[in-house]
Design a protein around this motif. Sequence first.
Motif, PDB file in Angstrom:
ATOM      1  N   ILE A  72       8.035  23.044 -16.514  1.00  0.00           N
ATOM      2  CA  ILE A  72       9.663  23.472 -17.310  1.00  0.00           C
ATOM      3  C   ILE A  72       9.910  22.879 -18.525  1.00  0.00           C
ATOM      4  O   ILE A  72       9.921  21.894 -19.327  1.00  0.00           O
ATOM      5  CB  ILE A  72      10.861  22.813 -16.550  1.00  0.00           C
ATOM      6  CG1 ILE A  72       9.690  23.358 -14.872  1.00  0.00           C
ATOM      7  CG2 ILE A  72      11.705  22.781 -16.312  1.00  0.00           C
ATOM      8  CD1 ILE A  72      10.749  22.594 -13.222  1.00  0.00           C
ATOM      9  N   ALA A  73      10.740  23.850 -19.258  1.00  0.00           N
ATOM     10  CA  ALA A  73      10.934  23.414 -20.288  1.00  0.00           C
ATOM     11  C   ALA A  73      12.910  23.590 -20.781  1.00  0.00           C
ATOM     12  O   ALA A  73      13.729  24.788 -20.096  1.00  0.00           O
ATOM     13  CB  ALA A  73      10.598  24.397 -21.888  1.00  0.00           C
ATOM     14  N   HIS A  74      12.982  22.841 -20.939  1.00  0.00           N
ATOM     15  CA  HIS A  74      14.777  23.410 -21.455  1.00  0.00           C
ATOM     16  C   HIS A  74      15.706  23.254 -22.373  1.00  0.00           C
ATOM     17  O   HIS A  74      15.138  21.966 -23.588  1.00  0.00           O
ATOM     18  CB  HIS A  74      15.139  21.959 -20.242  1.00  0.00           C
ATOM     19  CG  HIS A  74      15.340  21.521 -19.175  1.00  0.00           C
ATOM     20  ND1 HIS A  74      16.357  22.191 -18.094  1.00  0.00           N
ATOM     21  CD2 HIS A  74      14.595  21.018 -18.574  1.00  0.00           C
ATOM     22  CE1 HIS A  74      16.089  22.259 -17.289  1.00  0.00           C
ATOM     23  NE2 HIS A  74      14.250  20.671 -17.472  1.00  0.00           N
ATOM     24  N   ILE A  75      16.036  24.488 -22.970  1.00  0.00           N
ATOM     25  CA  ILE A  75      16.528  24.148 -24.387  1.00  0.00           C
ATOM     26  C   ILE A  75      17.682  24.933 -24.517  1.00  0.00           C
ATOM     27  O   ILE A  75      18.797  25.331 -24.251  1.00  0.00           O
ATOM     28  CB  ILE A  75      15.536  25.688 -24.846  1.00  0.00           C
ATOM     29  CG1 ILE A  75      13.883  25.467 -24.558  1.00  0.00           C
ATOM     30  CG2 ILE A  75      15.823  25.860 -26.740  1.00  0.00           C
ATOM     31  CD1 ILE A  75      13.172  26.138 -23.500  1.00  0.00           C
ATOM     32  N   THR A  76      18.614  24.196 -25.243  1.00  0.00           N
ATOM     33  CA  THR A  76      20.168  24.211 -25.953  1.00  0.00           C
ATOM     34  C   THR A  76      19.806  25.371 -27.252  1.00  0.00           C
ATOM     35  O   THR A  76      19.426  25.291 -27.986  1.00  0.00           O
ATOM     36  CB  THR A  76      21.196  22.960 -26.234  1.00  0.00           C
ATOM     37  OG1 THR A  76      20.689  22.715 -25.687  1.00  0.00           O
ATOM     38  CG2 THR A  76      21.963  23.335 -26.699  1.00  0.00           C
ATOM     39  N   VAL A  77      20.555  27.153 -26.908  1.00  0.00           N
ATOM     40  CA  VAL A  77      20.548  27.563 -27.584  1.00  0.00           C
ATOM     41  C   VAL A  77      22.365  27.124 -28.348  1.00  0.00           C
ATOM     42  O   VAL A  77      22.713  28.029 -27.501  1.00  0.00           O
ATOM     43  CB  VAL A  77      20.647  29.095 -27.285  1.00  0.00           C
ATOM     44  CG1 VAL A  77      20.293  29.652 -27.954  1.00  0.00           C
ATOM     45  CG2 VAL A  77      18.606  28.721 -27.089  1.00  0.00           C
ATOM     46  N   LYS A  78      22.382  27.792 -29.608  1.00  0.00           N
ATOM     47  CA  LYS A  78      23.664  27.353 -29.974  1.00  0.00           C
ATOM     48  C   LYS A  78      24.346  29.077 -30.323  1.00  0.00           C
ATOM     49  O   LYS A  78      25.209  28.970 -30.657  1.00  0.00           O
ATOM     50  CB  LYS A  78      23.311  26.770 -30.821  1.00  0.00           C
ATOM     51  CG  LYS A  78      24.146  24.847 -30.823  1.00  0.00           C
ATOM     52  CD  LYS A  78      23.870  24.296 -31.393  1.00  0.00           C
ATOM     53  CE  LYS A  78      23.259  22.616 -30.683  1.00  0.00           C
ATOM     54  NZ  LYS A  78      23.788  21.726 -31.995  1.00  0.00           N
ATOM     55  N   SER A  79      23.599  30.071 -30.823  1.00  0.00           N
ATOM     56  CA  SER A  79      24.008  31.332 -30.922  1.00  0.00           C
ATOM     57  C   SER A  79      23.356  32.811 -30.742  1.00  0.00           C
ATOM     58  O   SER A  79      21.703  32.551 -30.312  1.00  0.00           O
ATOM     59  CB  SER A  79      23.486  31.199 -32.823  1.00  0.00           C
ATOM     60  OG  SER A  79      22.373  31.603 -33.527  1.00  0.00           O
ATOM     61  N   SER A  80      23.166  33.487 -30.960  1.00  0.00           N
ATOM     62  CA  SER A  80      22.569  34.416 -30.668  1.00  0.00           C
ATOM     63  C   SER A  80      20.873  34.717 -31.291  1.00  0.00           C
ATOM     64  O   SER A  80      20.045  35.175 -31.207  1.00  0.00           O
ATOM     65  CB  SER A  80      22.930  36.255 -30.491  1.00  0.00           C
ATOM     66  OG  SER A  80      23.839  36.425 -31.660  1.00  0.00           O
ATOM     67  N   ASP A  81      21.457  34.468 -32.628  1.00  0.00           N
ATOM     68  CA  ASP A  81      20.131  33.994 -33.511  1.00  0.00           C
ATOM     69  C   ASP A  81      19.387  33.192 -33.055  1.00  0.00           C
ATOM     70  O   ASP A  81      18.020  33.499 -33.175  1.00  0.00           O
ATOM     71  CB  ASP A  81      20.682  34.275 -34.817  1.00  0.00           C
ATOM     72  CG  ASP A  81      21.318  34.648 -35.850  1.00  0.00           C
ATOM     73  OD1 ASP A  81      21.197  36.228 -35.604  1.00  0.00           O
ATOM     74  OD2 ASP A  81      22.003  34.753 -37.338  1.00  0.00           O
ATOM     75  N   GLN A  82      19.674  31.853 -32.745  1.00  0.00           N
ATOM     76  CA  GLN A  82      18.754  31.192 -32.302  1.00  0.00           C
ATOM     77  C   GLN A  82      18.371  31.568 -30.736  1.00  0.00           C
ATOM     78  O   GLN A  82      17.075  31.404 -30.241  1.00  0.00           O
ATOM     79  CB  GLN A  82      18.996  30.332 -31.474  1.00  0.00           C
ATOM     80  CG  GLN A  82      19.905  29.541 -33.022  1.00  0.00           C
ATOM     81  CD  GLN A  82      19.919  27.823 -32.523  1.00  0.00           C
ATOM     82  OE1 GLN A  82      20.429  26.990 -31.733  1.00  0.00           O
ATOM     83  NE2 GLN A  82      20.368  27.176 -33.601  1.00  0.00           N
ATOM     84  N   MET A  83      18.968  32.189 -29.744  1.00  0.00           N
ATOM     85  CA  MET A  83      18.080  33.090 -28.276  1.00  0.00           C
ATOM     86  C   MET A  83      17.244  34.351 -29.142  1.00  0.00           C
ATOM     87  O   MET A  83      16.326  34.354 -28.146  1.00  0.00           O
ATOM     88  CB  MET A  83      19.862  33.940 -27.617  1.00  0.00           C
ATOM     89  CG  MET A  83      18.971  34.166 -26.357  1.00  0.00           C
ATOM     90  SD  MET A  83      18.711  33.526 -24.912  1.00  0.00           S
ATOM     91  CE  MET A  83      20.046  32.067 -24.674  1.00  0.00           C
TER      92      MET A  83
END
Length: 174
Positions: A7-18
């Motif tokens: 399992i990985a948890h990632i915080t994405v702050k923009s559509s570019d990062q997504m």
Amino acid sequence: MSTTGAIAHITVKSSDQMQELGRRLAPLLRPGDLVLLTGELGAGKTTLTRGLGEGLGVRGAVTSPTFVIARVHPSLVGGPALVHADAYRLGGGLDEMEDLDLDVSLPESVVVVEWGEGKVEELSEDRLHVVIGRAVGGGPDGHPEDDVDDVREVTVTGHGARWADAGLSELENC
């Protein structure tokens, strides 16, 4: 019943990062992989898939398949094709999804299904489930920040032996 792997948890702050997360996830994928994407409208499911397409080196613009139900993007680099399906309007579960022949495409493709939770898990015991949620909360003082609407919390969970140790933790190192 499949077992849960990494399992990985990632915080994405923009559509570019997504999109970048999709590009980083692509090298972990191989023919036969099933990826389920879960998240509300506008969460970033198609944006993530666009990054997967770039990372896999497929042909064609990856856009939402909502109205066509499924699109096939052949590889330009000798890798697996990307089959991008949307189960949002399909209410019949796997029976209705079988009409799309995803089970036929699966062995030689990477199959990504938006809104597939509860509908396509039976296609493969080994699958990746990506849940995209909006971040809650605000700044350090408790007040909402202007850009908090763009922040997403992404949980990537591997199911089955294929994902027991597939390097998902590397995704957390943005």
